[in-house]
Design an enzyme around this catalytic site. Sequence first.
Site, short mmCIF file in Angstrom:
data_model
loop_
_atom_site.label_atom_id
_atom_site.label_comp_id
_atom_site.label_asym_id
_atom_site.label_seq_id
_atom_site.Cartn_x
_atom_site.Cartn_y
_atom_site.Cartn_z
N LYS A 212 2.51 -15.23 2.89
CA LYS A 212 2.76 -16.00 1.66
C LYS A 212 4.26 -16.27 1.63
CE LYS A 212 1.36 -17.77 -2.29
NZ LYS A 212 0.45 -18.93 -2.37
N ASP B 77 -12.68 -8.60 4.30
CA ASP B 77 -13.94 -8.57 3.53
C ASP B 77 -14.56 -9.96 3.49
OD1 ASP B 77 -13.67 -5.85 2.92
OD2 ASP B 77 -14.33 -6.14 0.85
N ASP C 178 -6.75 -6.73 4.05
CA ASP C 178 -7.83 -6.06 3.31
C ASP C 178 -8.77 -7.11 2.72
OD1 ASP C 178 -9.22 -3.96 1.95
OD2 ASP C 178 -8.14 -4.49 0.12
N TYR D 158 0.82 -1.22 0.00
CA TYR D 158 0.00 0.00 0.00
C TYR D 158 0.85 1.26 0.00
CZ TYR D 158 -4.71 -1.78 0.85
OH TYR D 158 -5.93 -2.37 0.73
N ASP E 41 -3.61 -18.13 0.75
CA ASP E 41 -4.60 -18.83 -0.09
C ASP E 41 -5.32 -19.89 0.73
OD1 ASP E 41 -2.12 -20.13 0.08
OD2 ASP E 41 -2.12 -20.84 -2.00
C1 IPM Z 1 -10.62 -0.79 3.57
C2 IPM Z 1 -10.77 -0.23 2.19
C3 IPM Z 1 -9.58 0.66 1.90
C4 IPM Z 1 -8.35 -0.21 1.95
C5 IPM Z 1 -9.67 1.45 0.60
C6 IPM Z 1 -10.95 2.25 0.50
C7 IPM Z 1 -8.47 2.33 0.37
O1 IPM Z 1 -10.91 -1.24 1.25
O2 IPM Z 1 -10.57 0.00 4.53
O3 IPM Z 1 -10.54 -2.01 3.70
O4 IPM Z 1 -7.98 -0.84 0.94
O5 IPM Z 1 -7.72 -0.26 2.99
MG MG Z 2 -11.07 -3.17 2.11
#
Ligand code: IPM
Ligand code: MG
Length: 353
Positions: free
Chosen positions: A188, A248, A244, A142, A220
Amino acid sequence: MKYDIAVLKGDGIGPEIVAETQKCLDGIARRFGHEFAYREALIGGAAIDACGIPLPQETIETCRACDSIILGAVGGPKWDGLPAEIRPEKGLLGIRKELGLFVNLRPAKLHAALADACPLKPERITNGLDLVVCRELTGDVYFGAKYRDEDGAGHDDMNYSIAEVERIAHRAFRMARQRRRHVTSVDKANVLETSRVWRETVQRVSLEYPDVAVDYLYVDNAAMQLVRNPRQFDVIVTSNIFGDILSDEASQITGSIGMLPSASLAEGNFGMYEPVHGSAPDIAGKDKANPMATILSAAMMLRYTFGLGAEADAIENAVKSVLDQGYRTPDLYAGQGTQVGTAQMGDLIAAAI
Ligand code: IPM
Ligand code: MG
């Protein structure tokens, strides 16, 4: 006690969900005799519209002057065409870096009343689901150098220093001590040098926590295990990019991303608190958004930054009781119970407090 809270409403549904969160915090202030003073500042698209950049210096200063930060959400189609440097997301990445918010806690917890929303087979979640992703937030690919060379190829450098891994590893082990004493480190290391540094460092730090069980998974495999057997996880500690993605995924297995809070913490107790979900521009301003993730983020703020455990419990219990009574925002409504809008949900939770 008086606490100063920076309030960054952001874009889309951000202003609505933050307003309901303030209602609930005001309820806590009344019941427990605290004072919360809110200082608003701009971030994301709202800041771009007002001053041309996603993270004005004034916002950083307001945040630094406060005891903690509540953030709604940033981004939306209106700003999608902008160059990378001034996109709303840049505001979020910028504030994490500026304030040294290097650890991001994203708990994925299944509320008993919402067990039906979980997309996994019931036998995979018997006894519930309760894990936390502990994501490194200010390093990795990042924040490495980004450039294109003369041939037009794109590059994003991936870096981790030993010190960066050490501090997040300590946070993860300490967190595990307050939970089920189990850390899973995800990397990884079969391919990436940064991951080999990660793994060696976590292994070394783990020696200081002999009471915490630790295991190591490749990312993975971890992605697969999360849907195969999510109950094996307690604390997952991982790098920025893997965190990240996995956070999710973890949010989806609860079936209700509208419920999930997060904390981004600096050294010490300072933190920024925001829902895991995004700005949902399609439903902005329609009184349809679920404010519970932001309200539960405020509970994390009370617990982690202000050390107010009973107050945090009061918010979490209020959310639970409103869910148990059958109230549902549209994202959770499945034909049973009572459907309510954003503001009414906020009122119900504040009243329960
Ligand atoms: C999160 C989001 C952010 C990230 C984006 C919006 C930059 O996906 O907070 O998980 O990738 O960290
Ligand atoms: Mg995110």
